[in-house]
Design an enzyme around this catalytic site. Structure first.
Site, mmCIF file in Angstrom:
data_model
loop_
_atom_site.group_PDB
_atom_site.id
_atom_site.type_symbol
_atom_site.label_atom_id
_atom_site.label_comp_id
_atom_site.label_asym_id
_atom_site.label_seq_id
_atom_site.Cartn_x
_atom_site.Cartn_y
_atom_site.Cartn_z
ATOM 1 N N SER A 183 21.558 -91.599 -18.305
ATOM 2 C CA SER A 183 22.696 -91.370 -17.424
ATOM 3 C C SER A 183 22.311 -90.324 -16.363
ATOM 4 O O SER A 183 21.212 -90.403 -15.811
ATOM 5 C CB SER A 183 23.903 -90.933 -18.265
ATOM 6 O OG SER A 183 25.089 -91.145 -17.557
ATOM 7 N N ASP A 445 26.282 -102.713 -17.979
ATOM 8 C CA ASP A 445 26.663 -101.319 -17.722
ATOM 9 C C ASP A 445 27.119 -101.123 -16.272
ATOM 10 O O ASP A 445 26.365 -101.395 -15.343
ATOM 11 C CB ASP A 445 25.436 -100.429 -18.013
ATOM 12 C CG ASP A 445 25.690 -98.961 -17.695
ATOM 13 O OD1 ASP A 445 26.863 -98.571 -17.537
ATOM 14 O OD2 ASP A 445 24.699 -98.213 -17.616
ATOM 15 N N HIS A 470 25.476 -98.967 -21.488
ATOM 16 C CA HIS A 470 24.983 -97.700 -20.946
ATOM 17 C C HIS A 470 24.056 -96.969 -21.934
ATOM 18 O O HIS A 470 24.482 -96.597 -23.021
ATOM 19 C CB HIS A 470 26.206 -96.836 -20.641
ATOM 20 C CG HIS A 470 25.942 -95.655 -19.760
ATOM 21 N ND1 HIS A 470 25.416 -95.760 -18.496
ATOM 22 C CD2 HIS A 470 26.143 -94.328 -19.961
ATOM 23 C CE1 HIS A 470 25.310 -94.550 -17.954
ATOM 24 N NE2 HIS A 470 25.739 -93.667 -18.828
#
Ligand SMILES: *[C@@H]1O[C@H](CO)[C@@H](O)[C@H](O)[C@H]1NC(C)=O
Ligand SMILES: *[C@@H]1O[C@H](CO)[C@@H](O)[C@H](O)[C@H]1NC(C)=O
Ligand SMILES: *[C@@H]1O[C@H](CO)[C@@H](O)[C@H](O)[C@H]1NC(C)=O
Length: 512
Positions: A183, A445, A470
């Site tokens: 991320s 995602d 994700h």
């Protein structure tokens, strides 16, 4: 290893306690919950006596302002070390960068990069991000202090940690250091290699949104697409049911009176919904619930997968099929609230603001204030429903999100617009010009649209894992992992082999 589990579980439990009651972003609550569940499963496995090798926790003294040599203030940054697989002083070092939350011992124990360490005889180090977890500078989270919170500061920390830990642990000067992260921390991993190629040999960036964007309407475009994906249990009917359910929520909100009061009770809103901004909070939380089911689909600890959500929305109950999606959404809310141990789905805007204005680090440990600050000063990333395919037609517009930056930090919209543009010009957005970086994404995602999903020449490779959500490549392996996810992990391994040469498995070090 002198430190017992009870000592370092303390802070983790504190985080989870506060996390379950704090207002603000449901999506952040979901992310924390999933991280905590995965961390706990890692810890309980490793507390079995035969494998009781706990990672070492350490603290580095870092300059608060790395860009001003006359500022002598410093803070303590937490790190974790797993040297069980470290084969020799000149073996590789896998540096797992933390992101916008606390970083626990699980970061160096399971999932990648830890799972890749045995094959390469690598030392694994986890570095918590400044201003998150327990790495918060003395002096708290006032706006004056937060000037020292940015991705650029985090990169400076990574570099100084790399140099300090090399000395401390006697890592050979020839050891290749490889950055990992997921991320926002995935972006940091890629940017660390981009800006400091002489110190960091390569990077694996998972689900890394390297392009900053003010109005992230593409998020809900992907949510919409993923809801129709049969591979993960979605369907066009499911997407339509989400639209129908949201339209019904909107209708009841507008109707006011008894309909709105009933809605409040049914959906578990703490606020009265009399104010327009409290209705927006509720819609935002509902959107995050559906977005979260997509973003974390199939992961250990996720309260609701796309398949389960669609099952609830499409279930026919009684004789009113018109209201079935709405009733399904109500049940989905109950499932998520129950999993998170949260009292209500949404709080009042006033309560959210109060929480975001708290500057004492003990109370802000979950990092909502810090991450809001980073979105206001670097990234934007505000999810809206301006894309025509967005199923959440009632969602508040961008200005209500920008209002938080103004109300919490006094930052104007024009300064945010400028900051987002500066971030992209400083790092290069989706054409960063880095070398030896592997970008890994899942195609369901929503964040992959801000990442790199196609190779940029021979030295920047990209992996787009079908049906994956994700950061799912970073999670510990599970029997239920899809063949594409397994194949994806294998490709990451092969990429490391091609960077580091043939893997050499090492004898275990530091075992019991
Ligand atoms: C650098 O630090 C010194 C000492 O704290 C301070 O007086 C000065 O204003 C700082 N400079 C900048 C540009 O922040
Ligand atoms: C550090 O590593 C080198 C080999 O790279 C070794 O010769 C030396 O003895 C080590 N020093 C310490 C203090 O462990
Ligand atoms: C069907 O609808 C009628 C009228 O709206 C209602 O009285 C009845 O309880 C419903 N039956 C079920 C099983 O929901």
């Amino acid at each position: 290893m002198a430190m017992g589990p009870a000592l370092w579980l303390g802070p983790l439990l504190l985080v989870s306690f506060w996390g379950s009651t704090a207002p603000a972003s449901l999506l952040r609550r979901l992310g924390e919950h999933i991280q905590r569940v995965q961390e706990n499963s890692i810890l309980s496995l490793n507390l079995a006596p035969e494998t009781a090798t706990l990672p070492k926790e350490g603290w580095l003294e870092q300059p608060l302002d790395p860009f001003n040599a006359s500022d002598r203030r410093s803070f303590l940054q937490r790190y974790w070390i797993n040297d069980r697989h470290w084969a020799s002083q000149d073996g590789p070092v896998f540096l797992h960068l933390g992101g916008e939350g606390s970083l626990g011992p699980g970061s160096v124990m399971r999932g990648h990069p830890a799972a890749l360490a045995p094959a390469f005889g690598a030392l694994v180090i986890g570095l918590e991000h400044r201003f998150y977890g327990l790495s918060i500078p003395a002096g708290g989270l006032s706006v004056a202090q937060l000037r020292f919170l940015s991705s650029r500061h985090a990169l400076a920390d990574a570099v100084s940690a790399r140099l300090a830990l090399s000395r401390l642990l006697n890592v050979s000067a020839s050891s290749p250091w490889i950055c990992f992260g997921g991320s926002y921390a995935g972006s940091l991993a890629a940017w660390a290699r981009l800006k400091f190629p002489h110190l960091l040999f390569a990077a694996v960036a998972s689900s890394a949104p390297v392009r900053a964007v003010l109005d992230f309407s593409a998020y809900n475009e992907v949510v919409s697409r993923s809801l129709t994906s049969t591979a993960i249990g979605g369907s066009p009917e499911c997407r339509a049911a989400v639209s129908t359910a949201f339209a019904e929520v909107g209708r009841r909100l507008r109707a006011g009176g008894a309909a709105r009061t009933a809605l409040r009770a049914q959906l578990g809103a703490c606020a009265s919904l009399g104010r327009v901004e409290d209705r927006e909070e509720l819609l935002g939380a509902l959107q995050a619930l559906v977005g979260g089911a997509v973003q974390y689909d199939g992961q250990a600890g996720a309260p609701l997968s796309v398949r389960q959500l669609c099952g609830l929305l499409l279930e026919r109950q009684g004789n009113s099929s018109l209201l079935a999606p709405y009733r399904g959404l109500l049940r989905a809310v109950q499932v998520v609230l129950h999993s998170l141990g949260q009292r209500c789905l949404s709080f009042s805007r006033a309560e959210t603001l109060t929480q975001l204005r708290v500057t004492e680090p003990e109370l802000s440990r979950v990092g909502d204030r810090q991450w809001l600050y980073q979105t206001c000063t670097e990234f934007g990333f505000y999810v809206t429903c301006e894309d025509p395919r967005c199923p959440f037609s009632q969602l508040p517009a961008l200005p209500s999100q920008l209002e938080l930056c103004e109300k919490v930090f006094g930052l104007s919209t024009s300064s945010i617009v400028q900051a987002v543009a500066q971030t992209n010009s400083y790092y290069g957005g989706q054409t960063p010009g880095a070398t030896q970086v592997l970008f890994v994404n899942g195609d369901t995602d929503p964040w992959q649209v801000l990442s790199i999903t196609q190779a940029l020449g021979p030295s920047v490779s990209a992996l787009l894992i079908s049906g994956a959500s994700h950061c799912s490549d970073m999670a510990p392996e599970r029997p239920s992992d899809s063949p594409s996810l397994r194949q994806g992990r294998q490709s990451i391994f092969q990429q490391l082999q091609s960077w580091l040469g043939p893997a050499k498995r090492s004898p275990l070090r530091g075992g019991p």
